[in-house]
Design an enzyme around this catalytic site. Structure first.
Site, PDB file in Angstrom:
ATOM      1  N   LYS A  55      -3.939  -3.512   2.739  1.00 29.99           N
ATOM      2  CA  LYS A  55      -3.790  -2.069   2.530  1.00 29.99           C
ATOM      3  C   LYS A  55      -2.343  -1.785   2.139  1.00 29.99           C
ATOM      4  CE  LYS A  55      -1.236  -0.786   6.247  1.00 29.99           C
ATOM      5  NZ  LYS A  55       0.117  -0.302   6.077  1.00 29.99           N
TER       6      LYS A  55
ATOM      7  N   ASP B 262      -3.515   0.163  13.224  1.00 34.30           N
ATOM      8  CA  ASP B 262      -3.947   0.106  11.820  1.00 34.30           C
ATOM      9  C   ASP B 262      -5.400  -0.316  11.646  1.00 34.30           C
ATOM     10  OD1 ASP B 262      -1.710   0.937  10.532  1.00 34.30           O
ATOM     11  OD2 ASP B 262      -1.095  -1.011   9.772  1.00 34.30           O
TER      12      ASP B 262
END
Length: 281
Positions: free
Chosen positions: A11, A138
């Site tokens: 990401k 996350d």
């Protein structure tokens, strides 16, 4: 035993604002995309008494025995969700560590997605969120990964539409400590992404946004400042931004050709750095 192969995508943060601090944790809001850089994970059901996790590849050095995957498996075992099944997990690491791309977090998220999709575990949506948060902040972003806006209250707004950027991802031969970078943040931004709208991902908006963690990271590591300055000076660069708490710096382009050319120029200038071409997915 059947083996399954899955991809665990990196990401990137296209923008990140630190909006405050509550107890020990900072509140952040962020524009997030996934890119086609990925770790490869092979999952095999095993007859052994313990799970086996093996990391190989260029970025597999110094991964602790207590890692995001081991934490996930321990949680699932403790909750008796795997019905005493054991697995052998092999991870080929293509995503650098301490780069701000969530490599470890996404490994755990990808594995949790796999267990849910294959109906190896049965849990409610809220339970997957709780499990994710036990592993790391996350991880939740990788549960059914998509273009997303993380809001400062912890809510996540996901979008089905995709954005199309070709990107150069550069990383010097050192990583950044997330804990250190956040500990030096001494001012906060006003929230900008609420209400969350897809148009925030357009280049004309992104150009004017920031990553609040850059100020700390670039002061601590002048090499990151050099990288950003160099990439900003290349032709056809739309904008350049650090991902997460670093140390990866990402340059954004509209065309693959411009990105490819920038990558070859970068490699000549910083020949001891890691640098790849990628794209948003």
């Amino acid at each position: 035993m059947n083996s399954f192969k899955i991809k665990s995508y990196a990401k990137i943060n296209l923008a990140l604002n630190v909006t405050g601090k509550k107890s020990k944790l900072h509140n952040i809001e962020s524009l997030i995309s996934f890119i086609d850089l990925h770790d490869s994970i092979t999952i095999t059901e095993s007859n052994t008494k313990q799970h086996k996790i093996n990391f190989i590849g260029r970025f597999s050095k110094n991964i602790s025995k207590i890692n995001t995957i081991s934490k996930l498996l321990k949680i699932l075992d403790n909750k008796k969700l795997l019905n005493n099944k054991k697995f052998e997990i092999k991870v080929i690491k293509h995503i650098p560590q301490k780069a701000g791309m969530g490599g470890g977090s996404m490994n755990a998220a990808s594995l949790l997605n796999f267990f849910i999709e294959k109906k190896l575990i049965k849990i409610k949506k809220n339970d997957s969120k709780k499990i994710s948060n036990e592993i790391g902040s996350d991880v939740i972003l990788g549960i059914k990964p998509s273009l997303a806006i993380l809001l400062s209250n912890g809510d996540i707004k996901k979008f089905k539409n995709k954005i199309k950027f070709h990107i150069l991802v550069a990383k010097p031969n050192f990583g950044c400590s997330t804990k250190y970078i956040y500990s030096k943040v001494d001012s906060f931004s006003k929230p900008q992404f609420n209400p969350p709208k897809q148009k925030l991902f357009e280049a004309k908006y992104l150009k004017n946004l920031d990553n609040d963690l850059e100020k700390v990271a670039l002061n601590k590591y002048p090499e990151l400042k050099r990288i950003k300055s160099y990439l900003n000076g290349l032709p056809n660069t739309l904008f350049v931004r650090m991902s997460g708490s670093g140390s990866s710096i990402v340059a954004y382009f509209h065309s693959k050709k411009a990105c490819k050319k920038a990558c070859s120029q970068y490699k000549r200038k910083f020949n001891n750095h890691w640098c790849i071409e990628s794209k948003t997915i």
